[in-house]
Design an enzyme around this catalytic site. Structure first.
Site, PDB file in Angstrom:
ATOM      1  N   GLY A  11       0.772  -1.237   0.000  1.00  0.00           N
ATOM      2  CA  GLY A  11       0.000   0.000   0.000  1.00  0.00           C
ATOM      3  C   GLY A  11       0.801   1.284   0.000  1.00  0.00           C
ATOM      4  O   GLY A  11       0.332   2.318   0.464  1.00  0.00           O
ATOM      5  N   HIS A 109       0.912   1.178 -13.409  1.00  0.00           N
ATOM      6  CA  HIS A 109       1.752   0.040 -13.812  1.00  0.00           C
ATOM      7  C   HIS A 109       3.209   0.493 -13.768  1.00  0.00           C
ATOM      8  O   HIS A 109       3.523   1.592 -14.272  1.00  0.00           O
ATOM      9  CB  HIS A 109       1.364  -0.441 -15.223  1.00  0.00           C
ATOM     10  CG  HIS A 109       2.175  -1.608 -15.674  1.00  0.00           C
ATOM     11  ND1 HIS A 109       1.956  -2.890 -15.209  1.00  0.00           N
ATOM     12  CD2 HIS A 109       3.246  -1.679 -16.499  1.00  0.00           C
ATOM     13  CE1 HIS A 109       2.863  -3.703 -15.753  1.00  0.00           C
ATOM     14  NE2 HIS A 109       3.648  -2.985 -16.527  1.00  0.00           N
ATOM     15  N   ASP A 150      -3.597  -4.017 -18.928  1.00  0.00           N
ATOM     16  CA  ASP A 150      -2.668  -2.872 -19.140  1.00  0.00           C
ATOM     17  C   ASP A 150      -2.850  -2.277 -20.535  1.00  0.00           C
ATOM     18  O   ASP A 150      -1.894  -1.782 -21.147  1.00  0.00           O
ATOM     19  CB  ASP A 150      -1.205  -3.339 -18.982  1.00  0.00           C
ATOM     20  CG  ASP A 150      -0.937  -3.889 -17.585  1.00  0.00           C
ATOM     21  OD1 ASP A 150      -0.072  -4.781 -17.479  1.00  0.00           O
ATOM     22  OD2 ASP A 150      -1.606  -3.450 -16.639  1.00  0.00           O
ATOM     23  N   GLN A 178      10.144   7.900  -7.506  1.00  0.00           N
ATOM     24  CA  GLN A 178      10.304   8.984  -8.489  1.00  0.00           C
ATOM     25  C   GLN A 178       9.145   9.037  -9.488  1.00  0.00           C
ATOM     26  O   GLN A 178       8.988  10.016 -10.202  1.00  0.00           O
ATOM     27  CB  GLN A 178      11.631   8.830  -9.243  1.00  0.00           C
ATOM     28  CG  GLN A 178      12.852   9.002  -8.344  1.00  0.00           C
ATOM     29  CD  GLN A 178      14.159   8.940  -9.131  1.00  0.00           C
ATOM     30  OE1 GLN A 178      14.173   8.965 -10.353  1.00  0.00           O
ATOM     31  NE2 GLN A 178      15.267   8.855  -8.414  1.00  0.00           N
TER      32      GLN A 178
HETATM   33  C1  GRF Z   1       3.677  -1.278  -7.273  1.00  0.00           C
HETATM   34  O1  GRF Z   1       4.908  -1.725  -7.769  1.00  0.00           O
HETATM   35  C2  GRF Z   1       2.789  -0.886  -8.417  1.00  0.00           C
HETATM   36  O2  GRF Z   1       3.487  -0.369  -9.514  1.00  0.00           O
HETATM   37  C3  GRF Z   1       2.204  -2.177  -8.822  1.00  0.00           C
HETATM   38  O3  GRF Z   1       2.027  -2.914  -7.624  1.00  0.00           O
HETATM   39  C4  GRF Z   1       2.891  -2.414  -6.641  1.00  0.00           C
HETATM   40  C5  GRF Z   1       2.036  -1.917  -5.521  1.00  0.00           C
HETATM   41  O4  GRF Z   1       2.842  -1.560  -4.466  1.00  0.00           O
HETATM   42  N1  GRF Z   1       0.969  -1.950  -9.518  1.00  0.00           N
HETATM   43  P1  GRF Z   1       2.140  -0.915  -3.178  1.00  0.00           P
HETATM   44  O5  GRF Z   1       1.161  -1.948  -2.642  1.00  0.00           O
HETATM   45  O6  GRF Z   1       1.444   0.337  -3.645  1.00  0.00           O
HETATM   46  O7  GRF Z   1       3.277  -0.630  -2.260  1.00  0.00           O
END
Ligand code: GRF
Length: 206
Positions: A11, A109, A150, A178
């Protein structure tokens, strides 16, 4: 604008959204509910800590997939949201949800779509493939969700440098810090404030 955020993991993207709603960077927006398919997802704890409704709806708890689908759709509809945000949500969305919320579901993504995306390309795997291919620039993409994986209209992208000696974990963190944690909140703010229109399956920024 009322939003639901769907999560499966730690999250950190959700946290970026929470922080920016609370500090006013994301305007005219309230997070009505956070829904995860994993009851131990730390994202649910993050929501609870900020007084946001947190629900776990897991496909594993349903005999039939259609019952899970129905429960997920009904739960989301019960919160009367305007936008659904997928922030690391790893469950295939029910077709009926994508139809009912056409052009009102966005996803983050961790690559520059159409590179390194599609079925099976999520989380660390994306960054492992980036390193394997030896690209010099990667990044993240916010796109609208359609029936594909996607494949919907791209709204925002942000490039991130791949550095010599990067591991997949180091690169993932850089892309999150970033790019992801910047463009997902930015996309929500733009949509909440009428700055985005879908024209001929392209996301146009007004
Ligand atoms: C992130 O790498 C995002 O790009 C992908 O899933 C992951 C989620 O990470 N869709 P988090 O749960 O927001 O830390």
């Amino acid at each position: 604008m009322k939003i639901a955020v769907l999560v499966s993991g730690g999250g950190t993207n959700l946290q970026a959204i929470i922080d920016k709603v609370e500090n006013g960077t994301i305007r005219n927006t309230s997070i009505e509910v956070v829904i995860s398919n994993k009851k131990d997802a730390y994202a649910l704890t993050r929501a609870t800590k900020h007084g946001i409704a947190a629900e776990c709806i897991s496909p594993k708890e349903f005999e039939k997939r259609e019952d899970f689908n129905k429960t997920l759709v009904e739960t989301i509809k019960s919160y009367d949201v305007d936008l659904i945000v997928l922030a690391g949500y790893l469950v295939i969305l029910p077709e009926m949800l994508v139809k009912e919320y056409k052009d009102r579901i966005i996803n983050i993504h961790p690559s520059l779509i159409p590179s390194f995306c599609g079925p099976g390309m999520y989380g660390l795997k994306v960054h492992e493939e980036v390193l394997k291919r030896g690209v010099k620039v990667t990044g993240a993409t916010v796109h609208f969700v359609d029936a594909g994986v996607d494949s919907g209209p791209i709204l925002l992208q942000k490039a991130v440098e791949v550095k010599q000696g990067d591991t997949a974990e180091v690169l993932q963190k850089r892309v999150m810090e970033q790019a992801e944690w910047m463009i997902l909140p930015q996309a929500i703010d733009m949509i909440a404030n009428g700055k985005v229109e879908i024209i001929d399956s392209k996301a146009v920024i007004k």
